[in-house]
Design a protein around this motif. Sequence first.
Motif, PDB file in Angstrom:
ATOM      1  N   ASN A   7       0.805  -1.226   0.000  1.00 45.43           N
ATOM      2  CA  ASN A   7       0.000   0.000   0.000  1.00 45.43           C
ATOM      3  C   ASN A   7       0.837   1.275   0.000  1.00 45.43           C
ATOM      4  OD1 ASN A   7      -2.644  -1.201  -0.053  1.00 45.43           O
ATOM      5  ND2 ASN A   7      -2.190  -1.949   2.001  1.00 45.43           N
ATOM      6  N   SER A   8       2.169   1.127  -0.181  1.00 48.94           N
ATOM      7  CA  SER A   8       3.016   2.319  -0.252  1.00 48.94           C
ATOM      8  C   SER A   8       2.972   2.955  -1.638  1.00 48.94           C
ATOM      9  CB  SER A   8       4.465   1.974   0.106  1.00 48.94           C
ATOM     10  OG  SER A   8       5.045   1.151  -0.898  1.00 48.94           O
ATOM     11  N   LEU A   9       2.430   2.221  -2.610  1.00 52.59           N
ATOM     12  CA  LEU A   9       2.338   2.764  -3.968  1.00 52.59           C
ATOM     13  C   LEU A   9       1.160   3.715  -4.053  1.00 52.59           C
ATOM     14  CD1 LEU A   9       3.003  -0.544  -5.933  1.00 52.59           C
ATOM     15  CD2 LEU A   9       4.589   1.348  -5.627  1.00 52.59           C
ATOM     16  N   SER A  10       1.330   4.793  -4.812  1.00 49.02           N
ATOM     17  CA  SER A  10       0.267   5.793  -4.885  1.00 49.02           C
ATOM     18  C   SER A  10      -0.499   5.762  -6.208  1.00 49.02           C
ATOM     19  CB  SER A  10       0.862   7.190  -4.674  1.00 49.02           C
ATOM     20  OG  SER A  10       1.874   7.433  -5.644  1.00 49.02           O
ATOM     21  N   ALA A  11      -0.058   4.945  -7.166  1.00 50.61           N
ATOM     22  CA  ALA A  11      -0.740   4.878  -8.465  1.00 50.61           C
ATOM     23  C   ALA A  11      -2.154   4.302  -8.283  1.00 50.61           C
ATOM     24  CB  ALA A  11       0.068   4.005  -9.434  1.00 50.61           C
ATOM     25  N   PRO A  12      -3.093   4.722  -9.139  1.00 51.34           N
ATOM     26  CA  PRO A  12      -4.473   4.224  -9.019  1.00 51.34           C
ATOM     27  C   PRO A  12      -4.589   2.715  -9.239  1.00 51.34           C
ATOM     28  CG  PRO A  12      -4.340   6.062 -10.591  1.00 51.34           C
ATOM     29  CD  PRO A  12      -2.947   5.747 -10.171  1.00 51.34           C
ATOM     30  N   GLN A  13      -3.749   2.164 -10.091  1.00 44.26           N
ATOM     31  CA  GLN A  13      -3.796   0.729 -10.409  1.00 44.26           C
ATOM     32  C   GLN A  13      -2.475   0.108  -9.944  1.00 44.26           C
ATOM     33  OE1 GLN A  13      -6.029  -1.108 -12.938  1.00 44.26           O
ATOM     34  NE2 GLN A  13      -4.941  -2.912 -12.224  1.00 44.26           N
ATOM     35  N   ILE A  14      -2.548  -1.045  -9.302  1.00 47.58           N
ATOM     36  CA  ILE A  14      -1.341  -1.743  -8.882  1.00 47.58           C
ATOM     37  C   ILE A  14      -1.256  -3.075  -9.614  1.00 47.58           C
ATOM     38  CG2 ILE A  14      -0.153  -2.857  -6.938  1.00 47.58           C
ATOM     39  CD1 ILE A  14      -1.263  -0.654  -5.163  1.00 47.58           C
ATOM     40  N   ILE A  15      -0.089  -3.339 -10.166  1.00 43.62           N
ATOM     41  CA  ILE A  15       0.163  -4.607 -10.852  1.00 43.62           C
ATOM     42  C   ILE A  15       1.219  -5.349 -10.043  1.00 43.62           C
ATOM     43  CG2 ILE A  15       1.007  -5.699 -12.970  1.00 43.62           C
ATOM     44  CD1 ILE A  15       0.098  -3.003 -14.388  1.00 43.62           C
ATOM     45  N   VAL A  16       0.874  -6.538  -9.578  1.00 44.79           N
ATOM     46  CA  VAL A  16       1.775  -7.355  -8.763  1.00 44.79           C
ATOM     47  C   VAL A  16       2.249  -8.522  -9.622  1.00 44.79           C
ATOM     48  CG1 VAL A  16       2.034  -8.715  -6.654  1.00 44.79           C
ATOM     49  CG2 VAL A  16       0.503  -6.721  -6.675  1.00 44.79           C
ATOM     50  N   TYR A  17       3.569  -8.578  -9.867  1.00 46.51           N
ATOM     51  CA  TYR A  17       4.145  -9.594 -10.755  1.00 46.51           C
ATOM     52  C   TYR A  17       4.977 -10.571  -9.936  1.00 46.51           C
ATOM     53  CZ  TYR A  17       6.253 -11.520 -14.985  1.00 46.51           C
ATOM     54  OH  TYR A  17       6.644 -12.354 -15.995  1.00 46.51           O
ATOM     55  N   LEU A  18       4.590 -11.843  -9.971  1.00 50.68           N
ATOM     56  CA  LEU A  18       5.271 -12.874  -9.195  1.00 50.68           C
ATOM     57  C   LEU A  18       5.880 -13.919 -10.124  1.00 50.68           C
ATOM     58  CD1 LEU A  18       2.197 -12.427  -7.459  1.00 50.68           C
ATOM     59  CD2 LEU A  18       3.844 -13.224  -5.788  1.00 50.68           C
ATOM     60  N   ASP A  19       7.178 -14.013 -10.107  1.00 50.61           N
ATOM     61  CA  ASP A  19       7.925 -15.019 -10.863  1.00 50.61           C
ATOM     62  C   ASP A  19       8.922 -15.651  -9.888  1.00 50.61           C
ATOM     63  OD1 ASP A  19       9.385 -16.536 -12.664  1.00 50.61           O
ATOM     64  OD2 ASP A  19      10.450 -14.834 -13.524  1.00 50.61           O
TER      65      ASP A  19
END
Length: 194
Positions: free
Chosen positions: A121-133
Amino acid sequence: MPRHALPVLRILSGACKGLALRMPSKQSTRPTKAVVRASLLNVLRPVIATSGFVEVFGGSGSVGLEALSGGAQEALFFEQDLQVFALLQENIRAFEERYKKPLRVCAIQGDSLALLPQYINSLSAPQIIVYLDPPFNMPLQNCFACVERMQIPPSALIIFEHQSQESMPRNLTSFSIIKQTRFGRTSLSYYANH
């Protein structure tokens, strides 16, 4: 190639197209193939400009830096291995030098699955993309458990890069698979809130 030289890959598109990124030489990490990164960015193109990108297992940072080059507002990287983390920081510095505009980028050294819930939740952008590899030696179930115990914003998009033979759950908490793309032995599975 001299023995001490590390392999490189290049940013495929956007503001830093062609920038060479240094790759870890460790066997436990694997770079995301160009065809996978290109497909990912094509899928994300409609939302990338309003997004913050989280590369949960940073490695070289190639996917998150590709997202920034394509217009993402900010990026967050995690990497546990100290040597790989140093290389990730080098790649971020090289990217910042080429980009020449202010960037919101944060790289965190430590156990990504333990740290991700604190930082999501530290990101301020309206959309969050979480990439897991995840690395070869980590079961995907560890990532699923992390996602299920985390407070992920409902507008987020969760993307797994995984071996194609891996069985992926249809649902993770309130997120469901909306798209799967296969590239031989590698696949991407996209989850969104339903």
